[in-house]
Enzyme design. Structure first.
Site, PDB file in Angstrom:
ATOM      1  N   ASP A  16       9.048 -10.790  -2.168  1.00  0.00           N
ATOM      2  CA  ASP A  16       9.061 -10.070  -3.451  1.00  0.00           C
ATOM      3  C   ASP A  16       9.894  -8.796  -3.399  1.00  0.00           C
ATOM      4  O   ASP A  16      10.775  -8.580  -4.230  1.00  0.00           O
ATOM      5  CB  ASP A  16       7.635  -9.713  -3.890  1.00  0.00           C
ATOM      6  CG  ASP A  16       6.889 -10.920  -4.443  1.00  0.00           C
ATOM      7  OD1 ASP A  16       7.543 -11.939  -4.741  1.00  0.00           O
ATOM      8  OD2 ASP A  16       5.650 -10.837  -4.574  1.00  0.00           O
ATOM      9  N   ARG A  96      -2.350   3.899   0.286  1.00  0.00           N
ATOM     10  CA  ARG A  96      -1.408   4.141  -0.824  1.00  0.00           C
ATOM     11  C   ARG A  96      -1.067   5.616  -1.032  1.00  0.00           C
ATOM     12  O   ARG A  96       0.096   5.946  -1.274  1.00  0.00           O
ATOM     13  CB  ARG A  96      -1.927   3.532  -2.147  1.00  0.00           C
ATOM     14  CG  ARG A  96      -2.221   2.039  -2.094  1.00  0.00           C
ATOM     15  CD  ARG A  96      -1.132   1.224  -1.451  1.00  0.00           C
ATOM     16  NE  ARG A  96      -1.504  -0.179  -1.367  1.00  0.00           N
ATOM     17  CZ  ARG A  96      -1.118  -0.998  -0.393  1.00  0.00           C
ATOM     18  NH1 ARG A  96      -0.328  -0.564   0.568  1.00  0.00           N
ATOM     19  NH2 ARG A  96      -1.499  -2.251  -0.382  1.00  0.00           N
ATOM     20  N   ASP A 125      -3.280  -2.269  -6.709  1.00  0.00           N
ATOM     21  CA  ASP A 125      -2.239  -1.472  -6.073  1.00  0.00           C
ATOM     22  C   ASP A 125      -1.199  -0.959  -7.055  1.00  0.00           C
ATOM     23  O   ASP A 125      -0.661   0.126  -6.884  1.00  0.00           O
ATOM     24  CB  ASP A 125      -1.597  -2.272  -4.932  1.00  0.00           C
ATOM     25  CG  ASP A 125      -2.494  -2.298  -3.706  1.00  0.00           C
ATOM     26  OD1 ASP A 125      -3.215  -1.307  -3.492  1.00  0.00           O
ATOM     27  OD2 ASP A 125      -2.509  -3.303  -2.987  1.00  0.00           O
ATOM     28  N   SER A 177      -3.066 -13.738   1.144  1.00  0.00           N
ATOM     29  CA  SER A 177      -2.356 -12.488   0.906  1.00  0.00           C
ATOM     30  C   SER A 177      -3.027 -11.435   1.782  1.00  0.00           C
ATOM     31  O   SER A 177      -4.239 -11.240   1.723  1.00  0.00           O
ATOM     32  CB  SER A 177      -2.455 -12.115  -0.579  1.00  0.00           C
ATOM     33  OG  SER A 177      -2.074 -10.778  -0.741  1.00  0.00           O
TER      34      SER A 177
HETATM   35  N1  ARG Z   1      -8.814  -5.486  -3.098  1.00  0.00           N
HETATM   36  C1  ARG Z   1      -8.395  -4.558  -2.116  1.00  0.00           C
HETATM   37  C2  ARG Z   1      -8.009  -3.251  -2.747  1.00  0.00           C
HETATM   38  O1  ARG Z   1      -7.672  -3.241  -3.873  1.00  0.00           O
HETATM   39  C3  ARG Z   1      -7.359  -5.091  -1.195  1.00  0.00           C
HETATM   40  C4  ARG Z   1      -6.007  -5.370  -1.755  1.00  0.00           C
HETATM   41  C5  ARG Z   1      -5.209  -5.996  -0.700  1.00  0.00           C
HETATM   42  N2  ARG Z   1      -3.881  -6.351  -1.092  1.00  0.00           N
HETATM   43  C6  ARG Z   1      -3.301  -7.498  -0.734  1.00  0.00           C
HETATM   44  N3  ARG Z   1      -2.074  -7.689  -1.036  1.00  0.00           N
HETATM   45  N4  ARG Z   1      -3.946  -8.435  -0.092  1.00  0.00           N
HETATM   46  O2  ARG Z   1      -8.081  -2.212  -2.133  1.00  0.00           O
END
Ligand code: ARG
Length: 406
Positions: A16, A96, A125, A177
């Site tokens: 991506d 982040r 995210d 993922s």
């Molecule tokens: N649900 C979790 C969060 O929002 C993990 C996100 C993980 N991202 C991923 N691309 N697997 O903090």
């Protein structure tokens, strides 16, 4: 076409964010790629940064943020016992803010007009990137091309990638993922989307299956100073080294797996598997020391604020006045948290087997039922007379309260 200016791209090296480079170029931007090392294992960030250049980025930066992440960000998560919905120690949400800070710094250094990320339109995210970058610089635009571009299938995206000379990562198709940093590993999608499916053994990499764990327990003494772990079994080490070591100790004993249904910001529920051996073990130890050293009323208020803090961090509000104010409250509670906690790690469990502190407000003389009791029992009767008084008055006037409610 005249350039629309520079965009700093949060580049991961995956399909991506690789496709985003020619895509943004077509939109008239110059792409400055930026890849951050926050402790994701097995990645050569310098090689990934070079790859971005080969695909067409005008500049590429590989940043090692691991130590800063541990020292300035994870310390706050430890002080906060930070867990979203009382379970999830916020691993993606924790990385982040430091990544956004780095992106904004690069944007300022290069005179970029925007930041871009590779998040989908369904997750948390995207919210974190957008809110955190804009909290640091409200004048920057935040672009999420994956949300807006026209590739409806992965095949069309791959065709576009090939047409633009992007090498498709050859690694066998990733069934999940994954997001990973030194605070843990998130695993989602694929077979996990059906909550009845047991997570396959290959989903886990940081934690051993119980059958493969040692048959004798591992005990470890964690020393805390001012609320922060500073040594393991008497050996002082930096925060990053300590967390890394705890990941191994706890993970090897099969501790640190979570399998939860989580409420995302965008309103949907998702099934998430996490491995956070160090995070969860350190929080067990930290909470234990707090229970020994903090007065009950402080603990109770702190617990309420821990939930607020976790929601803020989960929701992309790391850089916010409320979160800052709560951090200040937590910092004030941590000053007297000095001492040792002994943890036992065994067959997927982690529990305390002892704790000691020179600054404990646990008082042996007050607590003991043996010799040396200093508690004034004669004061107990008067305490109960007054403590129960409002209830006695009520009962005299109205009868017992539960009867009244019927
Ligand atoms: N649900 C979790 C969060 O929002 C993990 C996100 C993980 N991202 C991923 N691309 N697997 O903090």
């Amino acid at each position: 076409m005249a350039s629309k200016g520079k965009v700093v791209l949060a580049y991961s090296g995956g399909l991506d964010t690789s496709v985003i480079i020619p895509y943004l170029k077509e939109q008239g931007y110059d792409v400055v790629a930026c890849i951050a090392n926050v402790g994701q294992p097995g990645e050569d960030v310098d090689a990934i940064a070079e790859r971005a250049k080969a695909i067409g980025a005008v500049e590429s930066h590989a940043l090692d943020l691991c130590e800063e992440y541990a020292d300035d960000f994870l310390t706050k998560a430890i002080a906060a016992n930070g867990m979203y919905e009382n379970r999830y120690p916020l691993l993606s949400a924790m990385s982040r803010p430091i990544i956004c800070k780095a992106l904004v710094d690069i944007a300022h250094k290069t005179g970029a007009v925007a930041i871009a990320h590779g998040c989908t339109g369904k997750g948390n995210d995207q919210v974190r990137f957008e809110l955190e970058c804009k909290a640091l610089d409200p004048d920057l635009d935040v672009l999420g091309p994956v949300r807006t571009w026209n590739f409806t299938t992965r095949t069309s995206e791959i065709e576009y990638a090939q047409a633009n000379g992007i090498e498709i990562p050859v690694s066998k198709k990733q069934p999940y993922s994954i997001d990973e940093n030194v605070w843990g590993r998130a695993i989602e999608c694929g077979v996990l989307e059906n909550p009845w499916n047991e997570p396959p053994e290959d989903a886990w990499t940081m934690t051993k299956d119980i059958e493969d764990t040692p048959d004798t327990p591992t005990d470890v003494v964690i020393t805390f100073e001012a609320g922060q772990p500073v040594a393991l079994d008497g050996e002082r080490m930096g925060k990053l080294a300590l967390i890394t070591k705890m990941n191994h100790l706890a993970g090897d004993n099969g501790f640190g797996r979570l399998d939860v249904i989580e409420d995302r910001l965008v309103g949907l529920k998702s099934r998430e598997c996490y491995e956070q051996p160090a995070a969860l073990a350190l929080i067990v130890a930290h909470k234990a020391l707090e229970s020994l050293c903090l007065p009950g009323d402080v603990l109770a208020e702190k617990l309420d604020l821990e939930h607020v803090w976790a929601k803020q961090v989960y929701g992309g509000l790391w850089y916010s006045p409320l979160k800052d104010a709560i951090d200040a409250f937590f910092a004030s509670t941590q000053k007297t948290l000095n001492g040792d906690v002994r943890l036992r790690l065994f067959k997927g469990n982690c529990f305390t087997t002892g704790m000691r502190s020179d600054t404990a407000v646990y008082d042996f003389g007050l607590a003991t039922y043996d010799e040396g009791d200093t508690f004034d029992r004669s004061a107990a009767k008067g305490f109960m007379d007054l403590y129960g008084l409002p209830n006695y008055v009520w009962a005299k006037t109205n009868g017992p309260s539960s009867k009244k409610a019927e």
